[in-house]
Design a protein around this motif. Structure first.
Motif, short mmCIF file in Angstrom:
data_model
loop_
_atom_site.label_atom_id
_atom_site.label_comp_id
_atom_site.label_asym_id
_atom_site.label_seq_id
_atom_site.Cartn_x
_atom_site.Cartn_y
_atom_site.Cartn_z
N ASN A 167 0.85 -1.19 0.00
CA ASN A 167 0.00 0.00 0.00
C ASN A 167 0.89 1.24 0.00
N GLU A 168 0.91 1.97 -1.12
CA GLU A 168 1.80 3.12 -1.26
C GLU A 168 1.32 4.34 -0.48
N GLY A 169 0.12 4.27 0.08
CA GLY A 169 -0.36 5.34 0.94
C GLY A 169 0.23 5.28 2.34
N LEU A 170 0.87 4.15 2.67
CA LEU A 170 1.51 3.98 3.97
C LEU A 170 3.01 4.17 3.79
N LEU A 171 3.56 5.22 4.37
CA LEU A 171 4.97 5.54 4.14
C LEU A 171 5.92 4.76 5.05
N TYR A 172 5.42 4.27 6.21
CA TYR A 172 6.33 3.67 7.19
C TYR A 172 5.89 2.29 7.69
N THR A 173 4.66 1.91 7.45
CA THR A 173 4.14 0.66 8.01
C THR A 173 3.55 -0.23 6.92
N GLN A 174 4.02 -0.07 5.69
CA GLN A 174 3.49 -0.83 4.57
C GLN A 174 3.66 -2.34 4.76
N ASP A 175 4.70 -2.75 5.49
CA ASP A 175 4.92 -4.17 5.70
C ASP A 175 3.89 -4.75 6.67
N TYR A 176 3.57 -4.03 7.73
CA TYR A 176 2.57 -4.48 8.70
C TYR A 176 1.23 -4.75 8.01
N ALA A 204 19.70 7.68 12.31
CA ALA A 204 18.91 8.08 11.15
C ALA A 204 17.84 7.06 10.77
N ASN A 205 17.68 6.05 11.60
CA ASN A 205 16.71 5.00 11.32
C ASN A 205 15.30 5.58 11.28
N GLY A 206 14.54 5.19 10.25
CA GLY A 206 13.20 5.73 10.09
C GLY A 206 12.28 5.39 11.25
N THR A 207 12.50 4.25 11.89
CA THR A 207 11.68 3.85 13.03
C THR A 207 11.83 4.84 14.17
N ILE A 208 13.00 5.45 14.29
CA ILE A 208 13.26 6.44 15.33
C ILE A 208 12.71 7.81 14.92
N ARG A 209 12.95 8.21 13.68
CA ARG A 209 12.65 9.58 13.24
C ARG A 209 11.17 9.83 12.99
N HIS A 210 10.39 8.79 12.70
CA HIS A 210 9.01 9.01 12.26
C HIS A 210 8.00 8.30 13.17
N GLN A 211 8.27 8.28 14.46
CA GLN A 211 7.42 7.51 15.37
C GLN A 211 5.99 8.01 15.41
N SER A 212 5.78 9.31 15.38
CA SER A 212 4.41 9.82 15.48
C SER A 212 3.60 9.46 14.23
N ARG A 213 4.21 9.60 13.06
CA ARG A 213 3.50 9.23 11.83
C ARG A 213 3.28 7.72 11.77
N MET A 214 4.24 6.95 12.24
CA MET A 214 4.08 5.50 12.27
C MET A 214 2.91 5.11 13.18
N ALA A 215 2.79 5.78 14.31
CA ALA A 215 1.70 5.48 15.25
C ALA A 215 0.34 5.74 14.60
N GLU A 216 0.25 6.82 13.81
CA GLU A 216 -0.99 7.12 13.10
C GLU A 216 -1.33 6.02 12.10
N GLU A 217 -0.31 5.56 11.36
CA GLU A 217 -0.55 4.52 10.37
C GLU A 217 -0.94 3.20 11.04
N VAL A 218 -0.28 2.88 12.15
CA VAL A 218 -0.61 1.65 12.87
C VAL A 218 -2.06 1.69 13.36
N GLN A 219 -2.48 2.84 13.87
CA GLN A 219 -3.86 2.99 14.33
C GLN A 219 -4.84 2.75 13.18
#
Length: 240
Positions: A167-176, A204-219
């Protein structure tokens, strides 16, 4: 001849990309295609240059990891596909051991455990991924966590024809989201208890830098898929 495995490496301004490519070239399994997808990078392109005659290099406008993975998988010519982030590494026998495991079980998709490394490629933790006491524990873990590390996965390319792509709409959690769909489409997700990937944890790991956006996608993913997963599990447990 043993089947070809395509390894897709999405790349965006990553200083470790040469190490990722070299780890695939160092594989003990010979029939491998390396597909590097340059997702609009402006930095560290010089690190790819020495490998251009040994990889399939694809350039595209920046669109995120999911779009790069989809572009790479769509262009891959292997029967099996694996994904390696440009800052991570494969153990030398990763492809050989995982493919052998899958062929013995006629598996469409599998995942393994992994180690953690730092920016200097020093191991900081071994077998860092979760282990599950039963298949039910594995399925139920999807409700509250991401139980599969994307770079440990190998799948038949044909699976994506059944599943659709990332899903290209998910920038950080596409694998989940993808692994949720794999489970809900009744593909047996085989687990090999070997640590075959080195996951690099660095500033510089994306998991560290984009936690808030990742949380939104996970939700969003859980709101969409958890009710479906709950019903699917209930039917599976009841034998329907």
């Amino acid at each position: 001849m043993l089947p070809k495995v395509s390894v897709v490496i999405p790349f965006y301004n990553c200083p470790f990309v040469d190490q990722a490519i070299q780890s695939v070239l160092n594989q003990t399994y010979a029939n491998i295609e390396i597909v590097v997808v340059d997702d609009g990078s402006t930095l560290h392109l010089d690190k790819i240059a020495p490998y251009r005659d040994r990889i399939c290099y694809l350039g595209k406008a920046n669109g995120g990891t999911a779009s790069a993975l989809n572009h790479g998988i769509g262009s891959a010519t292997g029967e099996y596909v694996a994904w390696l982030s440009s800052d991570d590494l494969f153990h030398p026998d990763k492809i050989a051991r995982q493919l052998s495991f899958m062929l013995a079980r006629d598996a469409w998709v599998s995942f393994t455990n992994y180690d953690l490394i730092d920016e200097n490629s020093m191991t900081t933790a071994s077998f860092a991924g979760p282990c599950f006491s039963s298949v039910w524990d594995f399925y139920e873990a999807f409700f509250t966590s991401v139980p599969v590390h994307g770079c440990t996965v190998m799948a038949r390319k044909e699976m994506f024809l059944h599943m659709g792509y990332f899903n290209e709409g998910l920038l950080y959690t596409q694998d989940y989201e993808m692994w949720m769909r794999v489970v809900l489409n009744n593909f047996d997700f085989y687990y090999l208890h070997d640590s075959l990937t080195l996951f690099r944890w660095h500033g510089a790991n994306g998991t560290i830098r984009h936690q808030s956006r990742m949380a939104e996608e996970v939700q969003y993913i859980r709101a969409k898929f958890n009710p479906l997963l709950e019903g699917w599990l209930a039917r599976l447990k009841s034998g329907q």
